[in-house]
Design a protein around this motif. Structure first.
Motif, PDB file in Angstrom:
ATOM      1  N   LEU A  36       8.998  10.103 -12.703  1.00  0.00           N
ATOM      2  CA  LEU A  36       8.356   9.037 -13.467  1.00  0.00           C
ATOM      3  C   LEU A  36       9.087   7.711 -13.270  1.00  0.00           C
ATOM      4  CD1 LEU A  36       6.076   8.418 -15.457  1.00  0.00           C
ATOM      5  CD2 LEU A  36       7.681   8.910 -17.306  1.00  0.00           C
ATOM      6  N   VAL A  37      10.410   7.746 -13.307  1.00  0.00           N
ATOM      7  CA  VAL A  37      11.199   6.531 -13.066  1.00  0.00           C
ATOM      8  C   VAL A  37      10.966   6.031 -11.636  1.00  0.00           C
ATOM      9  CG1 VAL A  37      13.555   5.652 -12.841  1.00  0.00           C
ATOM     10  CG2 VAL A  37      12.929   7.047 -14.811  1.00  0.00           C
ATOM     11  N   GLY A  38      10.900   6.940 -10.680  1.00  0.00           N
ATOM     12  CA  GLY A  38      10.614   6.552  -9.299  1.00  0.00           C
ATOM     13  C   GLY A  38       9.235   5.922  -9.158  1.00  0.00           C
ATOM     14  N   ALA A  39       8.255   6.467  -9.882  1.00  0.00           N
ATOM     15  CA  ALA A  39       6.908   5.897  -9.834  1.00  0.00           C
ATOM     16  C   ALA A  39       6.908   4.477 -10.373  1.00  0.00           C
ATOM     17  CB  ALA A  39       5.942   6.766 -10.639  1.00  0.00           C
ATOM     18  N   TYR A  40       7.583   4.277 -11.501  1.00  0.00           N
ATOM     19  CA  TYR A  40       7.641   2.931 -12.069  1.00  0.00           C
ATOM     20  C   TYR A  40       8.407   1.982 -11.144  1.00  0.00           C
ATOM     21  CZ  TYR A  40       5.744   4.762 -16.433  1.00  0.00           C
ATOM     22  OH  TYR A  40       4.956   5.336 -17.389  1.00  0.00           O
ATOM     23  N   VAL A  98       0.832  -1.210   0.000  1.00  0.00           N
ATOM     24  CA  VAL A  98       0.000   0.000   0.000  1.00  0.00           C
ATOM     25  C   VAL A  98       0.868   1.262   0.000  1.00  0.00           C
ATOM     26  CG1 VAL A  98      -1.678   1.321   1.348  1.00  0.00           C
ATOM     27  CG2 VAL A  98      -1.991  -1.119   1.015  1.00  0.00           C
ATOM     28  N   SER A  99       1.933   1.265   0.785  1.00  0.00           N
ATOM     29  CA  SER A  99       2.803   2.447   0.858  1.00  0.00           C
ATOM     30  C   SER A  99       3.503   2.719  -0.467  1.00  0.00           C
ATOM     31  CB  SER A  99       3.847   2.273   1.956  1.00  0.00           C
ATOM     32  OG  SER A  99       3.228   2.123   3.194  1.00  0.00           O
ATOM     33  N   PHE A 100       4.062   1.694  -1.070  1.00  0.00           N
ATOM     34  CA  PHE A 100       4.753   1.895  -2.337  1.00  0.00           C
ATOM     35  C   PHE A 100       3.785   2.243  -3.465  1.00  0.00           C
ATOM     36  CE2 PHE A 100       8.494   0.080  -0.346  1.00  0.00           C
ATOM     37  CZ  PHE A 100       9.500   0.832  -0.932  1.00  0.00           C
ATOM     38  N   TYR A 101       2.573   1.684  -3.439  1.00  0.00           N
ATOM     39  CA  TYR A 101       1.589   2.041  -4.457  1.00  0.00           C
ATOM     40  C   TYR A 101       1.182   3.509  -4.314  1.00  0.00           C
ATOM     41  CZ  TYR A 101      -2.355   1.753  -7.619  1.00  0.00           C
ATOM     42  OH  TYR A 101      -3.214   1.964  -8.655  1.00  0.00           O
ATOM     43  N   ALA A 102       0.947   3.959  -3.081  1.00  0.00           N
ATOM     44  CA  ALA A 102       0.590   5.353  -2.851  1.00  0.00           C
ATOM     45  C   ALA A 102       1.728   6.285  -3.262  1.00  0.00           C
ATOM     46  CB  ALA A 102       0.228   5.575  -1.383  1.00  0.00           C
ATOM     47  N   LEU A 103       2.952   5.917  -2.912  1.00  0.00           N
ATOM     48  CA  LEU A 103       4.108   6.727  -3.308  1.00  0.00           C
ATOM     49  C   LEU A 103       4.257   6.749  -4.823  1.00  0.00           C
ATOM     50  CD1 LEU A 103       6.585   8.385  -2.471  1.00  0.00           C
ATOM     51  CD2 LEU A 103       7.851   6.227  -2.321  1.00  0.00           C
ATOM     52  N   GLY A 104       4.025   5.608  -5.473  1.00  0.00           N
ATOM     53  CA  GLY A 104       4.095   5.548  -6.931  1.00  0.00           C
ATOM     54  C   GLY A 104       3.056   6.442  -7.582  1.00  0.00           C
ATOM     55  N   LEU A 105       1.832   6.443  -7.065  1.00  0.00           N
ATOM     56  CA  LEU A 105       0.805   7.332  -7.601  1.00  0.00           C
ATOM     57  C   LEU A 105       1.178   8.798  -7.398  1.00  0.00           C
ATOM     58  CD1 LEU A 105      -2.631   5.717  -6.748  1.00  0.00           C
ATOM     59  CD2 LEU A 105      -1.593   6.035  -8.970  1.00  0.00           C
ATOM     60  N   ALA A 122       7.026  -1.409  -9.467  1.00  0.00           N
ATOM     61  CA  ALA A 122       7.783  -2.662  -9.601  1.00  0.00           C
ATOM     62  C   ALA A 122       7.956  -3.333  -8.236  1.00  0.00           C
ATOM     63  CB  ALA A 122       9.137  -2.400 -10.246  1.00  0.00           C
ATOM     64  N   VAL A 123       8.188  -2.535  -7.186  1.00  0.00           N
ATOM     65  CA  VAL A 123       8.295  -3.098  -5.835  1.00  0.00           C
ATOM     66  C   VAL A 123       6.967  -3.742  -5.428  1.00  0.00           C
ATOM     67  CG1 VAL A 123       8.561  -2.499  -3.387  1.00  0.00           C
ATOM     68  CG2 VAL A 123      10.153  -1.592  -5.081  1.00  0.00           C
ATOM     69  N   CYS A 124       5.857  -3.090  -5.750  1.00  0.00           N
ATOM     70  CA  CYS A 124       4.537  -3.668  -5.447  1.00  0.00           C
ATOM     71  C   CYS A 124       4.354  -4.988  -6.181  1.00  0.00           C
ATOM     72  CB  CYS A 124       3.430  -2.706  -5.864  1.00  0.00           C
ATOM     73  SG  CYS A 124       3.317  -1.231  -4.867  1.00  0.00           S
ATOM     74  N   ALA A 125       4.682  -5.006  -7.462  1.00  0.00           N
ATOM     75  CA  ALA A 125       4.532  -6.227  -8.246  1.00  0.00           C
ATOM     76  C   ALA A 125       5.437  -7.330  -7.712  1.00  0.00           C
ATOM     77  CB  ALA A 125       4.847  -5.947  -9.707  1.00  0.00           C
ATOM     78  N   ALA A 126       6.659  -6.978  -7.330  1.00  0.00           N
ATOM     79  CA  ALA A 126       7.581  -7.981  -6.794  1.00  0.00           C
ATOM     80  C   ALA A 126       7.075  -8.546  -5.473  1.00  0.00           C
ATOM     81  CB  ALA A 126       8.970  -7.370  -6.613  1.00  0.00           C
ATOM     82  N   ALA A 127       6.492  -7.707  -4.628  1.00  0.00           N
ATOM     83  CA  ALA A 127       5.961  -8.180  -3.346  1.00  0.00           C
ATOM     84  C   ALA A 127       4.795  -9.143  -3.565  1.00  0.00           C
ATOM     85  CB  ALA A 127       5.523  -7.004  -2.485  1.00  0.00           C
ATOM     86  N   VAL A 128       3.901  -8.798  -4.485  1.00  0.00           N
ATOM     87  CA  VAL A 128       2.762  -9.667  -4.768  1.00  0.00           C
ATOM     88  C   VAL A 128       3.240 -10.972  -5.401  1.00  0.00           C
ATOM     89  CG1 VAL A 128       0.668  -9.899  -6.165  1.00  0.00           C
ATOM     90  CG2 VAL A 128       1.107  -7.783  -4.927  1.00  0.00           C
TER      91      VAL A 128
END
Length: 109
Positions: free
Chosen positions: A84-88, A23-30, A92-98
């Motif tokens: 933009l690179v930080g968002a991606y 949740v934290s990384f997704y919010a930061l990415g957005l 990627a961290v969210c996808a890796a965790a899932v």
């Protein structure tokens, strides 16, 4: 039947930490995606009832407001690219965790 309470606590802590990370990384990415000037605008969906959706006119207005906000951003092009690179990277961290959680379920059982 006995319950291994230590294993229960370990699973609870792991699930809690992974939920916080995703949740934290997704919010930061957005947030970084918006700072980069690429605000996600979602087209209105059609629902049968009980949920009010925005009209086409309101969607165009929101899209125009997002484009206007992106134009007057105080960030330079390099800073926008970095955001933009930080968002991606956050996504990627969210996808890796899932994916890691799914791999643990599939191959550790």
């Amino acid at each position: 039947m006995t319950i291994n309470w230590l294993a229960f606590v370990q699973v609870f802590v792991a699930a809690f930490i992974s939920a916080v990370v995703v949740v934290s990384f997704y919010a930061l990415g957005l947030r970084l995606l918006v700072r980069a000037g690429r605000a996600p605008v979602v087209a209105p969906a059609e629902f049968t009832d009980a949920i009010t959706v925005i009209s086409e006119k309101e969607a165009r207005r929101a899209e125009k407001a997002a484009a206007k906000a992106a134009k007057r951003s105080p960030l330079t092009d390099g800073q926008k690219r970095f955001a933009l690179v930080g968002a991606y990277a956050c996504f990627a961290v969210c996808a890796a965790a899932v994916l890691g959680g799914l791999l643990l379920i599939v191959f550790n059982h």
